[in-house]
Each structure stands twice: as C-alpha cells, then as structure tokens.
Scaffold this motif. Structure first.
Motif, PDB file in Angstrom:
ATOM      1  N   ASP A  95       2.576  -0.372   3.605  1.00  0.00           N
ATOM      2  CA  ASP A  95       2.007  -0.355   2.252  1.00  0.00           C
ATOM      3  C   ASP A  95       0.722  -1.149   2.112  1.00  0.00           C
ATOM      4  O   ASP A  95      -0.199  -0.719   1.413  1.00  0.00           O
ATOM      5  N   ASP A  96       0.620  -2.309   2.770  1.00  0.00           N
ATOM      6  CA  ASP A  96      -0.578  -3.126   2.597  1.00  0.00           C
ATOM      7  C   ASP A  96      -1.816  -2.432   3.157  1.00  0.00           C
ATOM      8  O   ASP A  96      -2.894  -2.509   2.569  1.00  0.00           O
ATOM      9  N   PRO A 101      -8.589  -0.772   1.829  1.00  0.00           N
ATOM     10  CA  PRO A 101      -9.749   0.088   2.076  1.00  0.00           C
ATOM     11  C   PRO A 101      -9.477   1.085   3.206  1.00  0.00           C
ATOM     12  O   PRO A 101      -8.732   0.801   4.136  1.00  0.00           O
ATOM     13  N   ARG A 102     -10.072   2.242   3.088  1.00  0.00           N
ATOM     14  CA  ARG A 102      -9.878   3.285   4.092  1.00  0.00           C
ATOM     15  C   ARG A 102     -11.069   3.391   5.028  1.00  0.00           C
ATOM     16  O   ARG A 102     -10.921   3.702   6.192  1.00  0.00           O
ATOM     17  N   PHE A 115      -7.786   3.623   8.131  1.00  0.00           N
ATOM     18  CA  PHE A 115      -7.756   2.358   7.403  1.00  0.00           C
ATOM     19  C   PHE A 115      -8.870   1.453   7.901  1.00  0.00           C
ATOM     20  O   PHE A 115      -9.418   1.644   8.985  1.00  0.00           O
ATOM     21  N   GLN A 116      -9.175   0.449   7.072  1.00  0.00           N
ATOM     22  CA  GLN A 116     -10.176  -0.551   7.426  1.00  0.00           C
ATOM     23  C   GLN A 116      -9.697  -1.908   6.936  1.00  0.00           C
ATOM     24  O   GLN A 116      -9.221  -2.031   5.805  1.00  0.00           O
ATOM     25  N   THR A 117      -9.810  -2.915   7.793  1.00  0.00           N
ATOM     26  CA  THR A 117      -9.546  -4.298   7.405  1.00  0.00           C
ATOM     27  C   THR A 117     -10.802  -5.101   7.726  1.00  0.00           C
ATOM     28  O   THR A 117     -11.838  -4.513   8.083  1.00  0.00           O
TER      29      THR A 117
END
Length: 194
Positions: A95-96, A101-102, A115-117
């Motif tokens: 979920d997180d 951000p994608r 996804f992007q972190t």
C-alpha cells in the motif's frame, strides 16, 4: 560499465519484496554523479520527448529491427501486454508504494512506470516474449556523492521468450545497453551543467 548482479541483489531495494519470479539480467553503473536527493532529477530526464536522447546508430538499427519484427509477428499486440494473464507489477505493490509517486511513463519506448521513491524508480514492459522491468537505484558513493545504477529484470514468457531473450542478450550487452548508458550519462551531464 557493467556490474556484477550482486550490486543489485545485495542492496535493500524495495523491489525485492515483490519481484522474486524475475531474473536479474544485468546491472549497469550510470555516469550520473549527484547529491542524495537527485534521483528525481534523473527521473525527470526520462520524462522528455526523447529529443535529447542520442544513442548509437547500432542501437537505433537494432531497435528498428526489433519493432519491425514485433509488428510483423504481433509480439507487441495489446493482448500480450498487461492484463489478467500478465498483471502489472503495480498489482503487487504494498500500500505505501501503491499510494506513493509513480514516476513518468517513457515516451520513447513502451515502458510504464511502476513506482518511485527517493532512491528507486521502476518501469515495466510486457509483450509476447517477456515481462521486463528497469530498476534505477540511487546509490551512495560513500563520500557524500551519489549516482544511479540500472538493473534489467526479466521474466521470460513461454518458449518464444526462453529462446528469444538469450539469443538477443549478446547484442543487448555489446550494443544496446552500453549505448543507452552513455546516452543517459551525456543527458545527465548536459542537464546538470546548466
């Protein structure tokens, strides 16, 4: 420069949580020196129209052949893409990550962002031969500087994928990926020197 697969597998990337059925095809060092928060700048570089992307003539030729083959043989038809038989990696996200951000979809190749972190960005492509992911990780050089590493992850699809992917691997490692790595580095240095 190509790195050992352990440069990816031994880092605590979030992607490891949900990509156990993929193989690490290669890991590459990217010439993208920067600070601890600069992955977002690199990701934005991929969000353009590709006009500043200048790969080698061999890269262009090999991709032209691949897209022509895909069109003739139907490898890239929608029915072979993301769907019930081949769900997106986004369907596996905790979920997180799903709520975070994608990142941008690539415009020059049919890769969708997953996804992007602050230190990872993942894109994917699904066709008749493979479900592949590109992982860009932002790594600490240990001296206050950082840079990116790119890992290519694959899950071969059917007999075609099991034959096709090993057949193109030498071309990818000799011509395609080194050209891509150099083009990413050139674009990075051009954009960060302004």
């Amino acid at each position: 420069m190509r790195l050992p697969n352990t440069a990816f597998t031994e880092r605590p990337w979030r992607i490891h949580e949900f990509i156990g059925d993929f193989e690490v095809e290669d890991v590459w060092d990217l010439d993208t020196p920067g600070g601890p928060d600069d992955l977002a700048l690199l990701v934005r570089q991929f969000d353009g129209d590709g006009s500043d992307f200048t790969p080698s003539p061999m890269y262009k030729l090999l991709f032209a052949i691949r897209w022509r083959l895909g069109a003739l043989l139907g490898w890239d038809k929608e029915k072979h893409g993301v769907g019930p038989r081949d769900p997106s990696l986004r369907d596996r996200l905790p979920d997180d990550l799903l709520g975070g951000p994608r990142g941008p979809d690539l415009k020059t190749v049919p890769m969708k962002s997953v996804f992007q972190t602050s230190d990872e960005w993942v894109t994917e492509v699904v066709n008749k031969t493979v479900h592949a992911a590109m992982h860009i990780g932002w790594v600490d050089d240990g001296n206050g500087r950082h840079h990116a590493q790119m890992a290519v992850l694959v899950r071969k699809k059917g007999l075609l994928g099991k034959v096709y992917m090993p057949a193109i691997l030498p071309f990818r490692r000799i011509f395609v990926t080194p050209s891509l790595v150099r083009a990413i580095g050139r674009s990075w240095h051009t954009s960060t020197s302004r």
